[in-house]
Design a protein around this motif. Structure first.
Motif, PDB file in Angstrom:
ATOM      1  N   GLY A 122       0.790  -1.226   0.000  1.00  0.00           N
ATOM      2  CA  GLY A 122       0.000   0.000   0.000  1.00  0.00           C
ATOM      3  C   GLY A 122       0.820   1.272   0.000  1.00  0.00           C
ATOM      4  N   CYS A 123       2.102   1.180  -0.356  1.00  0.00           N
ATOM      5  CA  CYS A 123       2.971   2.358  -0.362  1.00  0.00           C
ATOM      6  C   CYS A 123       2.778   3.168  -1.637  1.00  0.00           C
ATOM      7  CB  CYS A 123       4.431   1.943  -0.253  1.00  0.00           C
ATOM      8  SG  CYS A 123       4.809   1.006   1.243  1.00  0.00           S
ATOM      9  N   ARG A 124       3.027   4.458  -1.547  1.00  0.00           N
ATOM     10  CA  ARG A 124       3.064   5.306  -2.734  1.00  0.00           C
ATOM     11  C   ARG A 124       4.338   5.003  -3.520  1.00  0.00           C
ATOM     12  NH1 ARG A 124       0.533  10.353  -2.708  1.00  0.00           N
ATOM     13  NH2 ARG A 124       1.396  10.557  -4.823  1.00  0.00           N
ATOM     14  N   ILE A 125       4.228   4.961  -4.835  1.00  0.00           N
ATOM     15  CA  ILE A 125       5.371   4.724  -5.710  1.00  0.00           C
ATOM     16  C   ILE A 125       5.355   5.808  -6.775  1.00  0.00           C
ATOM     17  CG2 ILE A 125       6.536   3.094  -7.241  1.00  0.00           C
ATOM     18  CD1 ILE A 125       4.729   0.911  -5.835  1.00  0.00           C
ATOM     19  N   LEU A 126       6.445   6.560  -6.862  1.00  0.00           N
ATOM     20  CA  LEU A 126       6.493   7.681  -7.795  1.00  0.00           C
ATOM     21  C   LEU A 126       7.655   7.507  -8.762  1.00  0.00           C
ATOM     22  CD1 LEU A 126       5.596   8.887  -4.783  1.00  0.00           C
ATOM     23  CD2 LEU A 126       5.326  10.946  -6.170  1.00  0.00           C
ATOM     24  N   PRO A 127       7.383   7.552 -10.073  1.00  0.00           N
ATOM     25  CA  PRO A 127       8.466   7.453 -11.056  1.00  0.00           C
ATOM     26  C   PRO A 127       9.121   8.802 -11.285  1.00  0.00           C
ATOM     27  CG  PRO A 127       6.366   7.579 -12.192  1.00  0.00           C
ATOM     28  CD  PRO A 127       6.053   7.609 -10.714  1.00  0.00           C
ATOM     29  N   ILE A 128      10.444   8.788 -11.348  1.00  0.00           N
ATOM     30  CA  ILE A 128      11.214   9.982 -11.720  1.00  0.00           C
ATOM     31  C   ILE A 128      11.903   9.624 -13.039  1.00  0.00           C
ATOM     32  CG2 ILE A 128      12.917  11.678 -10.998  1.00  0.00           C
ATOM     33  CD1 ILE A 128      10.486  11.484  -9.147  1.00  0.00           C
ATOM     34  N   PRO A 129      11.295   9.985 -14.167  1.00  0.00           N
ATOM     35  CA  PRO A 129      11.748   9.461 -15.459  1.00  0.00           C
ATOM     36  C   PRO A 129      13.083  10.040 -15.890  1.00  0.00           C
ATOM     37  CG  PRO A 129      10.033  11.094 -15.777  1.00  0.00           C
ATOM     38  CD  PRO A 129      10.142  10.870 -14.300  1.00  0.00           C
ATOM     39  N   GLY A 130      13.690   9.336 -16.839  1.00  0.00           N
ATOM     40  CA  GLY A 130      14.980   9.777 -17.364  1.00  0.00           C
ATOM     41  C   GLY A 130      15.482   8.813 -18.411  1.00  0.00           C
ATOM     42  N   ALA A 131      16.781   8.622 -18.439  1.00  0.00           N
ATOM     43  CA  ALA A 131      17.419   7.866 -19.517  1.00  0.00           C
ATOM     44  C   ALA A 131      17.024   6.398 -19.512  1.00  0.00           C
ATOM     45  CB  ALA A 131      18.938   7.996 -19.410  1.00  0.00           C
ATOM     46  N   SER A 132      16.928   5.840 -20.723  1.00  0.00           N
ATOM     47  CA  SER A 132      16.739   4.403 -20.940  1.00  0.00           C
ATOM     48  C   SER A 132      17.390   4.084 -22.268  1.00  0.00           C
ATOM     49  CB  SER A 132      15.251   4.042 -20.974  1.00  0.00           C
ATOM     50  OG  SER A 132      15.071   2.748 -21.517  1.00  0.00           O
ATOM     51  N   SER A 133      18.337   3.150 -22.285  1.00  0.00           N
ATOM     52  CA  SER A 133      19.035   2.859 -23.535  1.00  0.00           C
ATOM     53  C   SER A 133      18.086   2.284 -24.578  1.00  0.00           C
ATOM     54  CB  SER A 133      20.210   1.917 -23.296  1.00  0.00           C
ATOM     55  OG  SER A 133      19.803   0.758 -22.607  1.00  0.00           O
ATOM     56  N   ALA A 134      17.048   1.560 -24.145  1.00  0.00           N
ATOM     57  CA  ALA A 134      16.092   0.999 -25.103  1.00  0.00           C
ATOM     58  C   ALA A 134      15.381   2.105 -25.875  1.00  0.00           C
ATOM     59  CB  ALA A 134      15.078   0.121 -24.382  1.00  0.00           C
ATOM     60  N   VAL A 135      14.846   3.084 -25.167  1.00  0.00           N
ATOM     61  CA  VAL A 135      14.115   4.171 -25.816  1.00  0.00           C
ATOM     62  C   VAL A 135      15.076   5.119 -26.533  1.00  0.00           C
ATOM     63  CG1 VAL A 135      12.555   6.114 -25.410  1.00  0.00           C
ATOM     64  CG2 VAL A 135      12.219   3.967 -24.183  1.00  0.00           C
TER      65      VAL A 135
END
Length: 304
Positions: free
Chosen positions: A126-139
């Protein structure tokens, strides 16, 4: 980046990202650079400064990153061999109301890197999960592959290392001909992979990315049949980390079928020239799609 610049950098991060809400008792999944430190976002810098602890794939690697930012945080080792156990320590901190970041060695966590187990367990708790986007070699690679007509893409990561399993897995990916397929490969296996691609799908175009975002970055697109020779022509081309995009198959993209005149021109040119030159000239003369001409040329060669 000089440590002396870190306070100014963190001030810039605060100014750019500080206005957003960053709840306590939350897991922050933070993307980090894949090779170029300048790709770290201001929001990622702000969050790394804000959290109470950083869970990471390799504490040594993440300690270097934090030192560049002038930060000192408790580090929790969480990698593929201990993710279940280490997730418990992270969940305990979250239950105590702390903010915890998770970073992999490079790129976006849980994309061929650890992190998915931690995120799953945090969500179940039940924890909050927040994405901090950035680099990805695939994309990153997909953005320069130029496979414009592909109907989406699929991320396959690393293929199996055993020969039979490797071949079977690659054949399955090639059968999904309407999509771009994104693979990763290690330097000691890249020659084997391009040779297998050349054998199984010689006409399929492949974009190979080496050392993406780094000083000696290389991006090269060619039919799979040409990749083994290109790779062998320079020993430097076999060094570093690799990502590959297998383009959608020409027929699956709906390329126009070749008319009789285009085929006649191609046959005449192939009688005098290497395939690559014959295709290039035939495309100029007939206006037919180069990919379709290359496919037809390979078929003609096999029939001879």
């Amino acid at each position: 980046m000089n440590n002396a610049d870190s306070p100014l950098l963190r001030q810039a991060a605060q100014a750019a990202a500080g206005g957003q809400q960053y709840p306590a008792a939350a897991l922050y999944v933070v993307a980090t650079p894949i090779g170029n430190l300048a790709d770290l976002s201001l929001r990622a810098i702000h969050v790394l400064g804000l959290v109470d602890a950083v869970a990471c794939e390799d504490t040594r690697q993440s300690a270097v990153l934090l030192r560049h930012l002038g930060l000192h945080k408790p580090l929790i080792a969480l990698h593929q061999h201990n993710e279940q156990e280490a997730s418990g320590a992270v969940l305990a901190r979250l239950a105590a109301g702390e903010r915890v970041a998770y970073v992999s060695d490079a790129g976006t966590p849980a994309v061929s890197d650890p992190g998915a187990v931690l995120v799953s367990r945090a969500a179940a708790a039940g924890c909050r999960i927040l994405p901090i986007p950035g680099a990805s070699s695939a994309v990153t690679l997909l953005s320069v592959a130029g496979d414009a007509a592909a109907q989406g893409f699929a991320f396959a990561g690393f293929l199996p290392t055993k020969g039979g399993e490797r071949r079977t897995r690659l054949q399955g990916l090639l059968a999904q001909a309407e999509q771009s397929q994104i693979l990763f490969e290690a330097p000691h296996r890249i020659a084997d992979l391009v040779s297998l691609l050349a054998e199984l799908a010689p006409a399929r175009r492949v974009t190979l990315g080496r050392e993406l975002t780094k000083q000696f970055e290389t991006v090269h697109t060619a039919p799979a049949a040409e990749l083994p020779a290109w790779l062998a022509a320079d020993a430097q081309r076999q060094r570093g980390e690799f990502a590959l995009a297998i383009h959608a198959e020409a027929a699956a993209r709906g390329d126009a079928a070749l008319d009789d005149e285009a085929l006649r021109v191609l046959k005449l040119l192939m009688a005098e020239l290497p395939l690559k030159q014959a295709v290039a000239l035939a495309a100029q003369i007939s206006g037919a799609p180069r990919n379709a001409l290359y496919d037809a040329g390979l078929l003609l060669k096999r029939e001879c």
